[in-house]
Design a protein around this motif. Structure first.
Motif, PDB file in Angstrom:
ATOM      1  N   ASP A   6       0.860  -1.185   0.000  1.00 30.25           N
ATOM      2  CA  ASP A   6       0.000   0.000   0.000  1.00 30.25           C
ATOM      3  C   ASP A   6       0.895   1.234   0.000  1.00 30.25           C
ATOM      4  O   ASP A   6       2.087   1.133  -0.291  1.00 30.25           O
ATOM      5  N   ASP A   7       0.352   2.384   0.329  1.00 31.37           N
ATOM      6  CA  ASP A   7       1.115   3.637   0.229  1.00 31.37           C
ATOM      7  C   ASP A   7       2.239   3.744   1.257  1.00 31.37           C
ATOM      8  O   ASP A   7       3.178   4.529   1.076  1.00 31.37           O
ATOM      9  N   LEU A   8       2.150   2.983   2.352  1.00 28.18           N
ATOM     10  CA  LEU A   8       3.108   3.133   3.446  1.00 28.18           C
ATOM     11  C   LEU A   8       4.124   2.004   3.546  1.00 28.18           C
ATOM     12  O   LEU A   8       5.197   2.191   4.121  1.00 28.18           O
ATOM     13  N   LEU A   9       3.808   0.829   3.003  1.00 30.50           N
ATOM     14  CA  LEU A   9       4.699  -0.316   3.214  1.00 30.50           C
ATOM     15  C   LEU A   9       4.471  -1.387   2.163  1.00 30.50           C
ATOM     16  O   LEU A   9       3.505  -1.343   1.403  1.00 30.50           O
ATOM     17  N   LEU A  10       5.374  -2.345   2.145  1.00 40.45           N
ATOM     18  CA  LEU A  10       5.177  -3.534   1.321  1.00 40.45           C
ATOM     19  C   LEU A  10       5.805  -4.731   2.033  1.00 40.45           C
ATOM     20  O   LEU A  10       6.742  -4.592   2.815  1.00 40.45           O
ATOM     21  N   VAL A  11       5.248  -5.915   1.755  1.00 38.51           N
ATOM     22  CA  VAL A  11       5.785  -7.176   2.260  1.00 38.51           C
ATOM     23  C   VAL A  11       6.162  -8.020   1.056  1.00 38.51           C
ATOM     24  O   VAL A  11       5.386  -8.157   0.110  1.00 38.51           O
ATOM     25  N   LEU A  12       7.367  -8.571   1.106  1.00 36.00           N
ATOM     26  CA  LEU A  12       7.908  -9.305  -0.029  1.00 36.00           C
ATOM     27  C   LEU A  12       8.354 -10.688   0.410  1.00 36.00           C
ATOM     28  O   LEU A  12       8.805 -10.871   1.537  1.00 36.00           O
ATOM     29  N   ASN A  13       8.213 -11.670  -0.455  1.00 34.62           N
ATOM     30  CA  ASN A  13       8.691 -13.026  -0.198  1.00 34.62           C
ATOM     31  C   ASN A  13      10.134 -13.101  -0.686  1.00 34.62           C
ATOM     32  O   ASN A  13      10.394 -13.345  -1.863  1.00 34.62           O
ATOM     33  N   LYS A  14      11.083 -12.853   0.218  1.00 35.81           N
ATOM     34  CA  LYS A  14      12.499 -12.786  -0.172  1.00 35.81           C
ATOM     35  C   LYS A  14      12.996 -14.154  -0.621  1.00 35.81           C
ATOM     36  O   LYS A  14      12.841 -15.140   0.097  1.00 35.81           O
ATOM     37  N   PRO A  15      13.636 -14.210  -1.784  1.00 38.87           N
ATOM     38  CA  PRO A  15      14.222 -15.486  -2.214  1.00 38.87           C
ATOM     39  C   PRO A  15      15.446 -15.841  -1.360  1.00 38.87           C
ATOM     40  O   PRO A  15      16.168 -14.965  -0.896  1.00 38.87           O
ATOM     41  N   ALA A  16      15.677 -17.138  -1.171  1.00 38.48           N
ATOM     42  CA  ALA A  16      16.891 -17.590  -0.495  1.00 38.48           C
ATOM     43  C   ALA A  16      18.099 -17.218  -1.343  1.00 38.48           C
ATOM     44  O   ALA A  16      18.037 -17.215  -2.576  1.00 38.48           O
ATOM     45  N   GLY A  17      19.193 -16.856  -0.682  1.00 38.70           N
ATOM     46  CA  GLY A  17      20.423 -16.510  -1.390  1.00 38.70           C
ATOM     47  C   GLY A  17      20.576 -15.036  -1.689  1.00 38.70           C
ATOM     48  O   GLY A  17      21.647 -14.601  -2.106  1.00 38.70           O
ATOM     49  N   LEU A  18      19.522 -14.254  -1.458  1.00 36.34           N
ATOM     50  CA  LEU A  18      19.586 -12.807  -1.690  1.00 36.34           C
ATOM     51  C   LEU A  18      19.771 -12.099  -0.356  1.00 36.34           C
ATOM     52  O   LEU A  18      18.939 -12.219   0.546  1.00 36.34           O
TER      53      LEU A  18
ATOM     54  N   SER B 235      14.516 -17.557   3.455  1.00 37.42           N
ATOM     55  CA  SER B 235      13.517 -16.998   2.541  1.00 37.42           C
ATOM     56  C   SER B 235      12.308 -16.520   3.334  1.00 37.42           C
ATOM     57  O   SER B 235      12.191 -16.778   4.531  1.00 37.42           O
ATOM     58  N   GLY B 236      11.390 -15.838   2.645  1.00 36.97           N
ATOM     59  CA  GLY B 236      10.109 -15.519   3.257  1.00 36.97           C
ATOM     60  C   GLY B 236       9.817 -14.054   3.493  1.00 36.97           C
ATOM     61  O   GLY B 236      10.475 -13.166   2.939  1.00 36.97           O
ATOM     62  N   CYS B 237       8.808 -13.811   4.330  1.00 35.66           N
ATOM     63  CA  CYS B 237       8.240 -12.474   4.539  1.00 35.66           C
ATOM     64  C   CYS B 237       9.264 -11.486   5.079  1.00 35.66           C
ATOM     65  O   CYS B 237       9.873 -11.713   6.125  1.00 35.66           O
ATOM     66  N   ILE B 238       9.407 -10.378   4.371  1.00 33.83           N
ATOM     67  CA  ILE B 238      10.222  -9.275   4.883  1.00 33.83           C
ATOM     68  C   ILE B 238       9.458  -7.980   4.646  1.00 33.83           C
ATOM     69  O   ILE B 238       8.832  -7.787   3.597  1.00 33.83           O
ATOM     70  N   LEU B 239       9.486  -7.115   5.641  1.00 34.79           N
ATOM     71  CA  LEU B 239       8.678  -5.903   5.656  1.00 34.79           C
ATOM     72  C   LEU B 239       9.536  -4.684   5.314  1.00 34.79           C
ATOM     73  O   LEU B 239      10.612  -4.486   5.879  1.00 34.79           O
ATOM     74  N   ILE B 240       9.036  -3.869   4.373  1.00 36.68           N
ATOM     75  CA  ILE B 240       9.731  -2.668   3.905  1.00 36.68           C
ATOM     76  C   ILE B 240       8.814  -1.469   4.108  1.00 36.68           C
ATOM     77  O   ILE B 240       7.635  -1.519   3.745  1.00 36.68           O
ATOM     78  N   SER B 241       9.341  -0.397   4.699  1.00 31.53           N
ATOM     79  CA  SER B 241       8.536   0.816   4.859  1.00 31.53           C
ATOM     80  C   SER B 241       8.806   1.783   3.712  1.00 31.53           C
ATOM     81  O   SER B 241       9.900   1.796   3.145  1.00 31.53           O
ATOM     82  N   LYS B 242       7.808   2.586   3.394  1.00 29.39           N
ATOM     83  CA  LYS B 242       7.938   3.594   2.333  1.00 29.39           C
ATOM     84  C   LYS B 242       8.013   5.007   2.896  1.00 29.39           C
ATOM     85  O   LYS B 242       8.347   5.933   2.157  1.00 29.39           O
TER      86      LYS B 242
END
Length: 315
Positions: free
Chosen positions: A99-111, A148-155
């Motif tokens: 949304d306008d304030l944040l995003l959640v991403l499924n981080k790949p292993a190895g990154l 891997s998995g859920c990681i939270l990013i703020s905007k």
């Protein structure tokens, strides 16, 4: 790392999103690569001015403040990767919530979550390349490179502050799936063991249970038993480096294919069924939205490597 000279005085007008931030923390973010000691020195000597007046390091910025930032020697930051790289483009397909304030991403292993230590770029640099219009993208928390998995990013900085508060208050719920050696006993639901972090000369971080370490707590729950291993759900209450991996080892159940804390014999058996990466996945994240206060729960599906490994395990 090469360095370049910031040869001119900069004047920065503080946006509303930065109101309430201390001037020392603001400068550390503006002058990436500059030692903390130098930042405090230029404040103490009066080279940093706010509205043309001297300030103290703990001054809290207000919207509209005019900050003078003097010329300093700044370490050259890593350039952003090309947004056209396949690895960068692929992250668009991994966004689970936005949304306008944040995003959640499924981080790949190895990154890795950020560049450095010989890495040209990581997750956050890739996202900044993909979203050049989003000026305030920041990691809310971190995941190990192998996880891997859920990681939270703020905007927005306001969202970052609110989400960090949830981490401090332990109201953000992070749940991981881990495949561990042996039969985890169902009654072992909570591990409290202090963790001490050591950095080797090579720069590698190694963590161990030690009375001199920081208090660390993890909840565990059995999800599925297999012939020689167990799928468990792990919920860290504290957020120490390698916490789940070291607590699982401390319980006598190292995680499958863990390059730092694993068991070679067990890992060899896992490799025979095709598992060649750490079986640790942040599968669920729950938090209160910093604007609406509504509880947001996001689930990240297992990648093919992990889901296929589970199918091949003998019951």
């Amino acid at each position: 790392m090469s360095e370049n000279q910031q040869s001119q005085v900069r004047w920065v007008t503080i946006e509303a999103d930065y109101a309430g931030q201390r001037i020392d923390n603001f400068l550390l973010a503006q002058l990436k690569g500059v030692p903390k000691s130098l930042v405090y020195r230029i404040v103490r000597k009066g080279e940093v001015r706010i509205n043309k007046k001297r300030c103290k390091p703990d001054y809290k910025l207000q919207a509209g403040d005019l900050v003078r930032i003097p010329p300093v020697r700044v370490a050259e930051s890593n350039p952003l990767p090309s947004a056209n790289l396949d690895q960068v483009q692929a992250l668009n397909q991994q966004i689970l919530y936005e949304d306008d304030l944040l995003l959640v991403l499924n981080k790949p292993a190895g990154l890795a979550v950020h560049g450095g230590s010989g890495l040209q770029f990581g997750l956050i640099e890739s996202l900044r390349a993909l979203r050049p219009e989003a000026k305030h993208l920041e990691l809310v928390h971190r995941l190990d490179r192998e996880t891997s998995g859920c990681i939270l990013i703020s905007k927005r900085r306001s969202a970052l502050r609110a989400l960090h508060e949830q981490l401090r208050e332990k109201t953000m719920d992070k749940q991981y799936l881990a495949l561990v050696r042996g039969h985890w006993q169902a009654h072992v639901k909570f591990i409290a063991a202090p963790l001490l972090k050591n950095t080797l000369k090579s720069g590698e971080r190694v963590v161990r249970v030690d009375a001199a370490g920081k208090p660390s707590e993890t909840r565990f729950r059995v999800q599925q038993q297999f012939a020689n291993c167990t799928l468990v759900e792990a919920s860290p209450i504290t957020g120490r480096t390698h916490q789940i991996r070291v607590h699982a080892l401390h319980a006598g159940h190292p995680i499958a294919c863990d390059p730092k804390y694993g068991d070679q014999v067990f890992d060899a058996a896992m490799q025979e069924i095709g598992l060649n990466r750490l079986f640790l996945h942040a599968h669920r994240l729950s938090f209160k939205h910093p604007q609406s206060g509504k509880t947001i729960t996001v689930d990240a599906p297992l990648d093919k490597a992990l889901s296929q490994a589970l199918k091949r395990l003998p019951a």
